[in-house]
Design a protein around this motif. Sequence first.
Motif, mmCIF file in Angstrom:
data_model
loop_
_atom_site.group_PDB
_atom_site.id
_atom_site.type_symbol
_atom_site.label_atom_id
_atom_site.label_comp_id
_atom_site.label_asym_id
_atom_site.label_seq_id
_atom_site.Cartn_x
_atom_site.Cartn_y
_atom_site.Cartn_z
ATOM 1 N N SER A 149 0.802 -1.217 0.000
ATOM 2 C CA SER A 149 0.000 0.000 0.000
ATOM 3 C C SER A 149 0.840 1.274 0.000
ATOM 4 O O SER A 149 0.448 2.287 -0.571
ATOM 5 N N ASP A 150 1.992 1.240 0.642
ATOM 6 C CA ASP A 150 2.833 2.446 0.679
ATOM 7 C C ASP A 150 4.158 2.223 -0.037
ATOM 8 O O ASP A 150 5.110 2.962 0.170
ATOM 9 N N GLY A 151 4.203 1.191 -0.879
ATOM 10 C CA GLY A 151 5.420 0.881 -1.614
ATOM 11 C C GLY A 151 6.259 -0.199 -0.973
ATOM 12 O O GLY A 151 7.062 -0.846 -1.653
ATOM 13 N N ASP A 152 6.091 -0.413 0.331
ATOM 14 C CA ASP A 152 6.813 -1.456 1.053
ATOM 15 C C ASP A 152 5.856 -2.612 1.327
ATOM 16 O O ASP A 152 4.647 -2.412 1.473
ATOM 17 N N PRO A 153 6.372 -3.831 1.425
ATOM 18 C CA PRO A 153 5.481 -4.972 1.662
ATOM 19 C C PRO A 153 4.878 -4.974 3.056
ATOM 20 O O PRO A 153 5.588 -4.762 4.050
ATOM 21 N N TRP A 154 3.585 -5.166 3.131
ATOM 22 C CA TRP A 154 2.888 -5.455 4.386
ATOM 23 C C TRP A 154 2.529 -6.933 4.322
ATOM 24 O O TRP A 154 1.730 -7.360 3.495
ATOM 25 N N TRP A 155 3.157 -7.742 5.193
ATOM 26 C CA TRP A 155 3.072 -9.198 5.100
ATOM 27 C C TRP A 155 2.526 -9.781 6.396
ATOM 28 O O TRP A 155 3.053 -9.519 7.473
ATOM 29 N N LEU A 156 1.453 -10.541 6.269
ATOM 30 C CA LEU A 156 0.886 -11.262 7.393
ATOM 31 C C LEU A 156 1.133 -12.741 7.138
ATOM 32 O O LEU A 156 0.524 -13.327 6.236
ATOM 33 N N PRO A 157 2.064 -13.375 7.861
ATOM 34 C CA PRO A 157 2.416 -14.775 7.589
ATOM 35 C C PRO A 157 1.230 -15.716 7.782
ATOM 36 O O PRO A 157 0.239 -15.363 8.442
ATOM 37 N N PRO A 158 1.311 -16.930 7.226
ATOM 38 C CA PRO A 158 0.195 -17.885 7.334
ATOM 39 C C PRO A 158 -0.159 -18.191 8.784
ATOM 40 O O PRO A 158 0.705 -18.394 9.632
ATOM 41 N N GLY A 159 -1.442 -18.199 9.071
ATOM 42 C CA GLY A 159 -1.957 -18.505 10.396
ATOM 43 C C GLY A 159 -3.459 -18.389 10.390
ATOM 44 O O GLY A 159 -4.066 -18.016 9.395
ATOM 45 N N ARG A 160 -4.074 -18.705 11.508
ATOM 46 C CA ARG A 160 -5.532 -18.647 11.614
ATOM 47 C C ARG A 160 -6.003 -17.613 12.623
ATOM 48 O O ARG A 160 -7.051 -17.016 12.455
ATOM 49 N N ARG A 161 -5.232 -17.391 13.656
ATOM 50 C CA ARG A 161 -5.677 -16.503 14.727
ATOM 51 C C ARG A 161 -5.832 -15.068 14.209
ATOM 52 O O ARG A 161 -4.921 -14.494 13.636
ATOM 53 N N GLY A 162 -6.991 -14.513 14.415
ATOM 54 C CA GLY A 162 -7.222 -13.125 14.058
ATOM 55 C C GLY A 162 -7.475 -12.862 12.596
ATOM 56 O O GLY A 162 -7.599 -11.716 12.180
ATOM 57 N N ARG A 163 -7.547 -13.923 11.769
ATOM 58 C CA ARG A 163 -7.704 -13.691 10.334
ATOM 59 C C ARG A 163 -9.047 -13.055 9.974
ATOM 60 O O ARG A 163 -9.100 -12.267 9.039
ATOM 61 N N PRO A 164 -10.136 -13.356 10.680
ATOM 62 C CA PRO A 164 -11.384 -12.652 10.346
ATOM 63 C C PRO A 164 -11.263 -11.143 10.464
ATOM 64 O O PRO A 164 -11.989 -10.407 9.806
ATOM 65 N N GLY A 165 -10.344 -10.661 11.299
ATOM 66 C CA GLY A 165 -10.153 -9.224 11.423
ATOM 67 C C GLY A 165 -9.292 -8.625 10.332
ATOM 68 O O GLY A 165 -9.054 -7.419 10.315
ATOM 69 N N LEU A 166 -8.816 -9.472 9.423
ATOM 70 C CA LEU A 166 -7.955 -9.005 8.353
ATOM 71 C C LEU A 166 -8.635 -7.932 7.508
ATOM 72 O O LEU A 166 -8.006 -6.948 7.106
ATOM 73 N N ILE A 167 -9.917 -8.105 7.237
ATOM 74 C CA ILE A 167 -10.642 -7.172 6.380
ATOM 75 C C ILE A 167 -10.662 -5.791 7.018
ATOM 76 O O ILE A 167 -10.295 -4.792 6.396
ATOM 77 N N ALA A 168 -11.084 -5.718 8.278
ATOM 78 C CA ALA A 168 -11.167 -4.431 8.952
ATOM 79 C C ALA A 168 -9.789 -3.824 9.169
ATOM 80 O O ALA A 168 -9.610 -2.600 9.088
ATOM 81 N N GLU A 169 -8.799 -4.673 9.396
ATOM 82 C CA GLU A 169 -7.453 -4.183 9.705
ATOM 83 C C GLU A 169 -6.856 -3.410 8.543
ATOM 84 O O GLU A 169 -6.146 -2.422 8.744
ATOM 85 N N ARG A 170 -7.151 -3.820 7.302
ATOM 86 C CA ARG A 170 -6.559 -3.170 6.135
ATOM 87 C C ARG A 170 -7.538 -2.253 5.421
ATOM 88 O O ARG A 170 -7.218 -1.719 4.354
ATOM 89 N N GLU A 171 -8.709 -2.051 5.988
ATOM 90 C CA GLU A 171 -9.726 -1.226 5.340
ATOM 91 C C GLU A 171 -9.237 0.203 5.119
ATOM 92 O O GLU A 171 -9.564 0.836 4.113
ATOM 93 N N GLN A 172 -8.441 0.707 6.047
ATOM 94 C CA GLN A 172 -7.980 2.081 5.953
ATOM 95 C C GLN A 172 -6.593 2.206 5.332
ATOM 96 O O GLN A 172 -6.035 3.310 5.274
#
Length: 304
Positions: A133-156
Amino acid sequence: MSAESGDRRTFPLIQRRRRPGLPFGEVSTRRRGHGVERLGHRLYEPGDPVAWIDWFASARLSATTGTDAFVVRQRAADEAPRVVVAVDRSPAMALYPQPLPWLAKRGALREAVAAIVSSAAAARADTAALDFSDGDPWWLPPGRRGRPGLIAEREQAPFTAPADTLERALEFLGRHRSQLPPGTFVFLLSDFLAPPSAQAWQSALTRGWEIVPVVIQDPVWERSFPDVGGVAVPIAEPRGGGGALVRFSRREAQERREANMRRHEKLLRDFQALALDPVLIGASEPEEVDGAFLAWADVRRRSR
């Protein structure tokens, strides 16, 4: 068949080429354990379930050795697949604001991510996410915990990624291939107006991933172009420069339509040549987005 996950209709994760293990949407490894695919046989050990005993093989071995011998089947352990959600956050993906008569790409992108995350959760898949989003990688490694919040987390997150963000994503994932084994689903969400190079595609495909292009394009204004000759049309600037009224002649509108159609047809031909099954999204309503993924899964199922 879809399942309900909250308010979303989930789709099955179907691999293009069937791998050993559970059918349609489950992946097995060569790790031994409970599963469907047979790996071989070994002698019975105390604690092995009786259901694992191969009675015919045991009888043959007993007859050969003259002793009572029991043989059990070894199977591949069934595991859920891994899923990567790689999002194109270049300026054009933030278009088009209301009341312009274009597809709201930002809304379609949000709903597509929601569909993938819900379906990955239904498949018990480890999910990863990537954007620039800002030219640098934003990386969330594979996992399950908290993934439903992924949508809201990157909304902004800002839509300021560079034009070659898809190529950067494939290169970045290649450097993290130890976390992404063969069979990993890599969903690339973009309008693909600046697709990766052929070399980037081929390099990614050698990883054995299930790469799924999710093409978010306006079916009227980007895959085609309306007959607006002599009409002032509102046009938005991708980098937030505001909108302007542009008047097209009949010839200019026709040339734009033919160019857009050629570009879209070439994109689909390139996907076909690479043996990639795209998901085509031309609306931002959740039910339309879910339907596009279910149609993709149906194509995968029938091709198997």
